[in-house]
Design a protein around this motif. Structure first.
Motif, short mmCIF file in Angstrom:
data_model
loop_
_atom_site.label_atom_id
_atom_site.label_comp_id
_atom_site.label_asym_id
_atom_site.label_seq_id
_atom_site.Cartn_x
_atom_site.Cartn_y
_atom_site.Cartn_z
N LYS A 252 42.20 35.30 26.90
CA LYS A 252 43.37 34.44 27.01
C LYS A 252 43.70 34.20 28.48
CE LYS A 252 47.75 33.71 24.63
NZ LYS A 252 48.73 34.30 23.67
N VAL A 253 43.59 35.25 29.30
CA VAL A 253 43.81 35.12 30.74
C VAL A 253 42.80 34.14 31.33
CG1 VAL A 253 43.69 36.31 32.97
CG2 VAL A 253 44.84 37.39 31.03
N PHE A 254 41.53 34.28 30.96
CA PHE A 254 40.49 33.40 31.49
C PHE A 254 40.72 31.95 31.06
CE2 PHE A 254 37.10 37.04 31.52
CZ PHE A 254 37.86 37.71 32.45
N MET A 255 41.15 31.75 29.82
CA MET A 255 41.39 30.39 29.32
C MET A 255 42.51 29.70 30.08
SD MET A 255 41.04 31.36 25.28
CE MET A 255 41.97 29.94 24.68
N LYS A 256 43.47 30.47 30.55
CA LYS A 256 44.62 29.89 31.25
C LYS A 256 44.35 29.61 32.73
CE LYS A 256 48.32 31.87 28.39
NZ LYS A 256 49.48 32.80 28.39
N ASP A 257 43.29 30.19 33.27
CA ASP A 257 43.00 30.06 34.70
C ASP A 257 42.29 28.72 34.96
OD1 ASP A 257 42.07 30.28 37.36
OD2 ASP A 257 41.94 32.46 37.19
N VAL A 258 42.94 27.85 35.72
CA VAL A 258 42.39 26.51 35.98
C VAL A 258 41.08 26.58 36.76
CG1 VAL A 258 44.63 25.38 35.90
CG2 VAL A 258 43.80 26.30 38.08
N ARG A 259 40.85 27.69 37.46
CA ARG A 259 39.61 27.85 38.22
C ARG A 259 38.42 28.07 37.29
NH1 ARG A 259 42.61 32.27 41.89
NH2 ARG A 259 43.36 32.68 39.76
N LEU A 260 38.70 28.36 36.03
CA LEU A 260 37.63 28.65 35.07
C LEU A 260 37.55 27.60 33.96
CD1 LEU A 260 38.23 32.50 34.69
CD2 LEU A 260 36.44 31.38 36.04
N GLN A 261 38.14 26.43 34.18
CA GLN A 261 38.18 25.41 33.13
C GLN A 261 36.80 24.94 32.70
OE1 GLN A 261 41.01 24.27 31.26
NE2 GLN A 261 41.41 26.28 32.17
N GLU A 262 35.82 25.06 33.60
CA GLU A 262 34.45 24.67 33.26
C GLU A 262 33.92 25.48 32.08
OE1 GLU A 262 30.01 24.67 35.40
OE2 GLU A 262 31.82 25.21 36.54
N TYR A 264 36.00 26.95 29.76
CA TYR A 264 37.09 27.12 28.79
C TYR A 264 36.58 27.25 27.36
CZ TYR A 264 41.24 26.13 25.98
OH TYR A 264 42.24 26.20 25.04
N SER A 265 35.68 26.38 26.94
CA SER A 265 35.18 26.40 25.56
C SER A 265 34.44 27.70 25.26
CB SER A 265 34.28 25.20 25.29
OG SER A 265 33.16 25.20 26.16
N HIS A 266 33.76 28.24 26.24
CA HIS A 266 33.05 29.51 26.06
C HIS A 266 34.04 30.64 25.82
CE1 HIS A 266 30.17 32.77 26.73
NE2 HIS A 266 31.03 33.29 27.59
N PHE A 267 35.07 30.71 26.66
CA PHE A 267 36.05 31.78 26.51
C PHE A 267 36.87 31.62 25.22
CE2 PHE A 267 35.80 31.75 31.32
CZ PHE A 267 34.96 32.85 31.36
N LYS A 268 37.12 30.37 24.84
CA LYS A 268 37.86 30.16 23.60
C LYS A 268 37.06 30.62 22.40
CE LYS A 268 40.49 26.82 20.89
NZ LYS A 268 41.02 25.44 20.78
N LYS A 269 35.75 30.39 22.42
CA LYS A 269 34.89 30.84 21.33
C LYS A 269 34.95 32.36 21.21
CE LYS A 269 30.03 30.70 19.83
NZ LYS A 269 29.73 32.15 19.94
N LEU A 270 34.87 33.05 22.34
CA LEU A 270 34.94 34.51 22.32
C LEU A 270 36.32 34.99 21.88
CD1 LEU A 270 33.01 35.33 25.61
CD2 LEU A 270 32.15 35.46 23.27
N TRP A 271 37.35 34.27 22.30
CA TRP A 271 38.73 34.60 21.91
C TRP A 271 38.90 34.48 20.39
CZ3 TRP A 271 42.71 31.13 20.19
CH2 TRP A 271 43.99 31.70 20.13
N LEU A 272 38.36 33.43 19.82
CA LEU A 272 38.44 33.24 18.37
C LEU A 272 37.66 34.32 17.62
CD1 LEU A 272 38.07 29.35 18.28
CD2 LEU A 272 40.10 30.65 17.63
N GLU A 273 36.50 34.65 18.13
CA GLU A 273 35.71 35.72 17.50
C GLU A 273 36.47 37.04 17.54
OE1 GLU A 273 32.04 35.81 19.61
OE2 GLU A 273 31.22 34.00 18.65
N ALA A 274 37.16 37.29 18.65
CA ALA A 274 37.93 38.52 18.78
C ALA A 274 39.11 38.54 17.81
CB ALA A 274 38.43 38.69 20.21
N ASN A 275 39.72 37.37 17.58
CA ASN A 275 40.81 37.30 16.60
C ASN A 275 40.31 37.68 15.20
OD1 ASN A 275 43.67 35.94 17.30
ND2 ASN A 275 42.14 35.25 18.78
N THR A 276 39.14 37.18 14.85
CA THR A 276 38.56 37.51 13.55
C THR A 276 38.21 39.00 13.48
OG1 THR A 276 37.68 35.29 13.23
CG2 THR A 276 36.67 37.04 11.94
N THR A 277 37.63 39.52 14.56
CA THR A 277 37.28 40.94 14.59
C THR A 277 38.52 41.81 14.45
OG1 THR A 277 35.35 40.52 16.00
CG2 THR A 277 36.23 42.77 15.97
N LEU A 278 39.59 41.43 15.13
CA LEU A 278 40.83 42.19 15.01
C LEU A 278 41.35 42.13 13.58
CD1 LEU A 278 43.14 43.83 16.10
CD2 LEU A 278 44.19 41.73 16.98
#
Length: 329
Positions: A252-262, A264-278
């Motif tokens: 979530k921190v990485f997704m919000k960082d504008v320096r990492l917007q390139e 974003y979709s990668h981190f969001k995918k991992l974030w969603l996977e983590a939500n399911t895992t939780l």
């Protein structure tokens, strides 16, 4: 005239957080003392182990070793950060109590840092060993490929966000030397938990400094039943929950960082996977209502995902069936 080599070598703080693994701890400490680079201090921080390792530490009889024992179990992250904060060296390096260093680990990673003050860290590749200390060749090769260290060019990397945060190539917890004084150890939030090493890579990236890669295997990472990696799978539901919570916070921190917007979709995918895992972890912990909220959130963000949909469906079945079927997740 004889010149003490230690006067020419900056002090390196070797950080060894430990908890109840005396047989491995002794090997870790020994590997630190066997370094050809000798100007070191070794900080052993014990997280209130049932078996106090103070006598083991004292048995080395070396003034370069310092021992700290907490009066209660403060958790893995706090114990790790406590040791970092105690470091007096120009450089710090984390050596977990179940891992081992090659004798030239520091001798090969310190010179690039000394030669270039714009470097925040230097890192290398690593061997994978089993509980008995034997090298697992297949696992070692697989580890190098998985983290793409077999593709990284030797030398300086200025734009290293992909290396650090997408490929996760920098093993900050096991095979890395960091320039001390550039990282505020208090800036690593408690919520990051077991993802502290990846978050540390993030802090190094946003510092504006560069990194150096030395393409040799100079450390030995031990895989055994009590590692966090092993525990966070099917063996320990609470470890699975903790790991997923840490991943959600980190990505979530990485997704919000504008320096990492390139990415974003990668981190969001991992974030969603983590939500399911939780959600799966909570479901296995008999917290069905809380689990479903994570499944719904994941589905709302990605519309369709077989793993998430299956887990949500199973949340409406009897618990005994759910636990058996979810064991594969």
């Amino acid at each position: 005239m004889t010149i003490n080599s230690e006067l020419l070598e900056p002090l390196v703080s070797v950080i060894i957080p430990t908890y109840n693994r005396p047989q491995y701890l002794e090997q870790a400490i020994s590997s630190a003392f066997k370094q050809t680079y000798q100007n070191i201090e070794i900080i052993v921080s014990d997280n209130f182990s049932p078996e106090d390792p103070q006598n083991l530490v004292a048995s080395f009889g070396d003034s370069r070793i310092k021992f700290w024992r907490h009066t209660e179990n403060v958790g893995m992250l706090t114990n790790q950060m406590n040791a970092f904060k105690m470091a007096q060296g120009k450089y710090v390096a984390s050596l977990h109590d179940d891992d081992i260093w090659n004798q030239d680990f520091l001798a090969k990673l310190i010179p690039p840092l000394e030669a270039n003050s714009n470097l925040i860290l230097a890192f290398c590749d690593q061997y994978i060993i089993d509980a008995q200390g034997q090298i697992n060749v297949a696992a070692t090769e697989g580890n190098s490929r998985s983290y793409k260290r077999d593709r990284i060019t030797s030398g300086i990397h200025e734009d290293f966000q992909k290396i650090a945060l997408v490929d996760k190539s920098i093993p900050t917890a096991a095979a890395c030397v960091i320039r001390n004084g550039l990282i505020d150890w208090d800036s690593i939030p408690a919520e990051i938990g077991g993802m502290w090493d990846l978050y540390l890579s993030y802090l190094c990236y946003i510092s504006g400094y560069a990194v150096y890669y030395y393409p040799e295997k100079l450390t030995y990472y031990r895989e055994h039943e009590q590692t966090d990696t092993m525990l966070s799978g099917r063996r320990n539901v609470q470890a699975k929950i903790r790991k997923a919570e840490s991943e959600i916070f980190c990505y979530k921190v990485f997704m919000k960082d504008v320096r990492l917007q390139e990415y974003y979709s990668h981190f969001k995918k991992l974030w969603l996977e983590a939500n399911t895992t939780l959600g799966i972890g909570l479901l296995l912990d008999n917290k069905t209502k809380a689990a479903r909220s994570y499944f719904w959130q994941a589905l709302n963000e990605q519309k369709f995902n077989l793993r998430t949909l299956t887990a949500l469906t199973l949340s409406f079945t009897p618990q005994i069936i759910t636990n058996k079927l979810l064991s594969v997740y």
